[in-house]
Design a protein around this motif. Structure first.
Motif, PDB file in Angstrom:
ATOM      1  N   ASP A  20       0.898  -1.177   0.255  1.00  0.00           N
ATOM      2  CA  ASP A  20      -0.130  -0.247   0.087  1.00  0.00           C
ATOM      3  C   ASP A  20       1.005   0.773   0.392  1.00  0.00           C
ATOM      4  O   ASP A  20       0.609   2.076  -0.640  1.00  0.00           O
ATOM      5  CB  ASP A  20      -1.193  -0.018   1.559  1.00  0.00           C
ATOM      6  CG  ASP A  20      -2.218   1.021   0.713  1.00  0.00           C
ATOM      7  OD1 ASP A  20      -2.650   0.615   0.199  1.00  0.00           O
ATOM      8  OD2 ASP A  20      -1.744   1.974   2.190  1.00  0.00           O
ATOM      9  N   TYR A  21       1.831   1.146   0.946  1.00  0.00           N
ATOM     10  CA  TYR A  21       2.504   2.880   1.499  1.00  0.00           C
ATOM     11  C   TYR A  21       3.158   2.469  -0.609  1.00  0.00           C
ATOM     12  O   TYR A  21       4.045   3.964  -0.707  1.00  0.00           O
ATOM     13  CB  TYR A  21       3.536   2.269   1.956  1.00  0.00           C
ATOM     14  CG  TYR A  21       5.073   3.378   2.127  1.00  0.00           C
ATOM     15  CD1 TYR A  21       4.665   4.795   2.504  1.00  0.00           C
ATOM     16  CD2 TYR A  21       5.979   3.491   1.592  1.00  0.00           C
ATOM     17  CE1 TYR A  21       5.271   5.362   3.286  1.00  0.00           C
ATOM     18  CE2 TYR A  21       7.030   4.556   1.580  1.00  0.00           C
ATOM     19  CZ  TYR A  21       5.890   6.087   2.438  1.00  0.00           C
ATOM     20  OH  TYR A  21       6.966   6.629   2.103  1.00  0.00           O
ATOM     21  N   TYR A  22       4.107   1.033  -1.033  1.00  0.00           N
ATOM     22  CA  TYR A  22       4.613   1.827  -2.398  1.00  0.00           C
ATOM     23  C   TYR A  22       3.957   1.990  -3.084  1.00  0.00           C
ATOM     24  O   TYR A  22       4.743   3.055  -4.700  1.00  0.00           O
ATOM     25  CB  TYR A  22       5.342  -0.014  -2.631  1.00  0.00           C
ATOM     26  CG  TYR A  22       6.226   0.175  -3.528  1.00  0.00           C
ATOM     27  CD1 TYR A  22       7.749   0.130  -3.360  1.00  0.00           C
ATOM     28  CD2 TYR A  22       5.446  -0.901  -4.982  1.00  0.00           C
ATOM     29  CE1 TYR A  22       8.166   0.150  -4.294  1.00  0.00           C
ATOM     30  CE2 TYR A  22       6.747  -0.954  -5.967  1.00  0.00           C
ATOM     31  CZ  TYR A  22       8.279  -0.042  -5.769  1.00  0.00           C
ATOM     32  OH  TYR A  22       8.706  -0.741  -6.550  1.00  0.00           O
ATOM     33  N   LEU A  23       2.805   1.646  -3.409  1.00  0.00           N
ATOM     34  CA  LEU A  23       1.173   2.048  -4.145  1.00  0.00           C
ATOM     35  C   LEU A  23       1.469   3.604  -4.438  1.00  0.00           C
ATOM     36  O   LEU A  23       1.224   4.519  -5.042  1.00  0.00           O
ATOM     37  CB  LEU A  23       0.309   1.575  -4.388  1.00  0.00           C
ATOM     38  CG  LEU A  23       0.930  -0.297  -5.036  1.00  0.00           C
ATOM     39  CD1 LEU A  23       0.046  -1.062  -5.625  1.00  0.00           C
ATOM     40  CD2 LEU A  23       1.814   0.254  -6.669  1.00  0.00           C
ATOM     41  N   ASP A  87      13.887   5.996   0.858  1.00  0.00           N
ATOM     42  CA  ASP A  87      12.430   5.894   1.505  1.00  0.00           C
ATOM     43  C   ASP A  87      12.649   4.609   1.310  1.00  0.00           C
ATOM     44  O   ASP A  87      11.147   4.384   1.865  1.00  0.00           O
ATOM     45  CB  ASP A  87      11.688   6.561   0.805  1.00  0.00           C
ATOM     46  CG  ASP A  87      10.066   6.628   0.726  1.00  0.00           C
ATOM     47  OD1 ASP A  87       9.490   6.237   1.383  1.00  0.00           O
ATOM     48  OD2 ASP A  87       9.188   6.111  -0.980  1.00  0.00           O
ATOM     49  N   ILE A  88      13.156   3.808   0.571  1.00  0.00           N
ATOM     50  CA  ILE A  88      13.014   2.111   0.758  1.00  0.00           C
ATOM     51  C   ILE A  88      12.350   1.156   1.977  1.00  0.00           C
ATOM     52  O   ILE A  88      11.975   0.491   2.547  1.00  0.00           O
ATOM     53  CB  ILE A  88      14.438   1.595   0.146  1.00  0.00           C
ATOM     54  CG1 ILE A  88      14.553   1.950  -1.302  1.00  0.00           C
ATOM     55  CG2 ILE A  88      14.158  -0.169  -0.200  1.00  0.00           C
ATOM     56  CD1 ILE A  88      15.733   1.411  -2.485  1.00  0.00           C
ATOM     57  N   PRO A  89      13.287   2.041   3.134  1.00  0.00           N
ATOM     58  CA  PRO A  89      13.346   1.643   4.299  1.00  0.00           C
ATOM     59  C   PRO A  89      11.355   1.264   4.934  1.00  0.00           C
ATOM     60  O   PRO A  89      11.185   0.813   6.077  1.00  0.00           O
ATOM     61  CB  PRO A  89      14.153   2.458   4.984  1.00  0.00           C
ATOM     62  CG  PRO A  89      15.539   2.858   4.397  1.00  0.00           C
ATOM     63  CD  PRO A  89      14.666   2.825   3.387  1.00  0.00           C
ATOM     64  N   ASN A  90      10.703   2.913   4.214  1.00  0.00           N
ATOM     65  CA  ASN A  90       9.656   3.322   4.675  1.00  0.00           C
ATOM     66  C   ASN A  90       8.906   1.632   3.866  1.00  0.00           C
ATOM     67  O   ASN A  90       7.183   1.508   4.502  1.00  0.00           O
ATOM     68  CB  ASN A  90       9.033   4.613   3.750  1.00  0.00           C
ATOM     69  CG  ASN A  90      10.168   5.248   5.183  1.00  0.00           C
ATOM     70  OD1 ASN A  90       9.883   5.362   6.270  1.00  0.00           O
ATOM     71  ND2 ASN A  90      10.485   6.788   4.350  1.00  0.00           N
TER      72      ASN A  90
END
Length: 109
Positions: A20-23, A87-90
């Protein structure tokens, strides 16, 4: 033809991935940051298994379509890149594997 970058996230037993965060956050950030620098489009795919039913080695891939290799290299080295990579670790605890190259052919059927 276009320059392509495929960003693949491993599907390992301890992989955490917030789709969800990724998209909704990460990919719009990618588009906003790199769109003006030559990113033409992106596509995200989720994998669960291969055609034989075995668990897929990759959970998620993002395919980034660039106008040129030069544009992609400039964007990845630019000032917006640390924001995107930071932002990847998020959304995951895994480092992506990236494949880059030139589109050789395509056909819509």
């Amino acid at each position: 033809m276009s320059y392509i970058a495929v960003v693949a996230y491993p599907n390992e037993p301890d992989t955490e991935f917030n789709t969800d965060y990724y998209l909704k956050s990460h990919m719009p950030l990618v588009a906003k940051t790199w769109g003006p620098q030559g990113l033409k489009s992106w596509r995200v795919n989720k994998y669960e298994h291969d055609l034989a039913g075995a668990t897929s080695k990759y959970l998620i891939t993002a395919t980034l379509i660039w106008e040129s290799e030069e544009a992609a290299k400039k964007a990845v080295a630019g000032e917006g890149a640390p924001v995107i990579f930071g932002d990847i670790p998020n959304f995951t605890n895994k480092s992506p594997i990236t494949l880059v190259g030139n589109e050789l052919a395509s056909q819509n059927i």
